[in-house]
Design a protein around this motif. Sequence first.
Motif, PDB file in Angstrom:
ATOM      1  N   THR A 126       4.303   0.216  13.547  1.00 27.52           N
ATOM      2  CA  THR A 126       2.927   0.083  13.069  1.00 27.52           C
ATOM      3  C   THR A 126       1.931   0.151  14.213  1.00 27.52           C
ATOM      4  OG1 THR A 126       3.702  -1.293  11.247  1.00 27.52           O
ATOM      5  CG2 THR A 126       1.361  -1.356  11.727  1.00 27.52           C
ATOM      6  N   ILE A 186      -1.091   2.780  14.678  1.00 31.25           N
ATOM      7  CA  ILE A 186      -2.502   2.407  14.858  1.00 31.25           C
ATOM      8  C   ILE A 186      -3.108   3.176  16.030  1.00 31.25           C
ATOM      9  CG2 ILE A 186      -4.035   0.514  15.548  1.00 31.25           C
ATOM     10  CD1 ILE A 186      -2.188  -1.381  13.905  1.00 31.25           C
ATOM     11  N   GLN A 220      -6.374  -2.339   8.616  1.00 28.84           N
ATOM     12  CA  GLN A 220      -5.477  -3.128   7.774  1.00 28.84           C
ATOM     13  C   GLN A 220      -5.135  -2.382   6.492  1.00 28.84           C
ATOM     14  OE1 GLN A 220      -6.900  -6.417   5.492  1.00 28.84           O
ATOM     15  NE2 GLN A 220      -4.907  -6.177   4.491  1.00 28.84           N
ATOM     16  N   ALA A 261      -2.761   0.384   7.194  1.00 32.59           N
ATOM     17  CA  ALA A 261      -1.438  -0.067   7.639  1.00 32.59           C
ATOM     18  C   ALA A 261      -0.624  -0.648   6.487  1.00 32.59           C
ATOM     19  CB  ALA A 261      -1.584  -1.091   8.757  1.00 32.59           C
ATOM     20  N   VAL A 320      -2.180  -7.582  11.007  1.00 28.35           N
ATOM     21  CA  VAL A 320      -2.893  -6.495  11.685  1.00 28.35           C
ATOM     22  C   VAL A 320      -3.793  -7.046  12.790  1.00 28.35           C
ATOM     23  CG1 VAL A 320      -4.588  -4.661  11.363  1.00 28.35           C
ATOM     24  CG2 VAL A 320      -2.742  -4.957   9.710  1.00 28.35           C
TER      25      VAL A 320
END
Lengths: 99, 99
Positions: A14, A18, A47, A50, A57
């Motif tokens: 993740t 990002i 957020q 994701a 987050v």
Amino acid sequence: MEQVDIFKALSNKTRLQILEWLKDPETSFPEQKANGYANGVCVGQIQAKAGLTQSTVSDYLSVLQRAGFVTSTRMGQWTYYKRNEEAFEHLSTLIKSAL
Amino acid sequence: MEQVDIFKALSNKTRLQILEWLKDPETSFPEQKANGYANGVCVGQIQAKAGLTQSTVSDYLSVLQRAGFVTSTRMGQWTYYKRNEEAFEHLSTLIKSAL
DNA sequence: AAGTTATATCGGTTTTTCCCGATATATAGA
DNA sequence: TCTATATATCGGGAAAAACCGATATAACTT
């Protein structure tokens, strides 16, 4: 911040994602177009994309910031995060020289 | 091997240290001078210097190998590990372009 | 001041990593 | 073949990371 912590920050799918999203915010976060991207993208947008909780987050963004990969700017109730390209340049150089 | 696994391989102090040691084996592993360093350094030498158990160091070397940072050569009862410089070049480039 | 929205922090459960001892495998030598 | 040495693999306990919900903080709105 030790070398190993730099790599730990990058050891999560993740978080890597990002960083990639923030490379091209116009494409990755079109919802924010009205406000512009000068200071980056706010936590809420990241957020939503994701698909994790707000706390997670926020946590991840702190990790990335501590490692130097992003910087944050508070504007009113929003915190905007954007990439710090220098950190990537620096890491790229470090891998060639120190690693 | 996914991108994130490359960084996971580097997310450990001992593994980073091993990679640094292997950068200059003549200095880091003088005990092996008699045998030369053409194929790298054998597990036992690395283990002694790392101060961890044999199984742990063997494990760590596998992790580094799977990530492409080292290659191994079996010679008799010994396995020699050496750096794969291409992997570092590749990673350095990747950080600039993909990351 | 009270309510609302955005983000940060805290405590806890689940998953992963660290690192070990024990054991298996491979090679060499007597 | 039997023994010794080097490495790999396996199973597990301890520590760290992932990720959550609840709550705190901060700033805006009315």
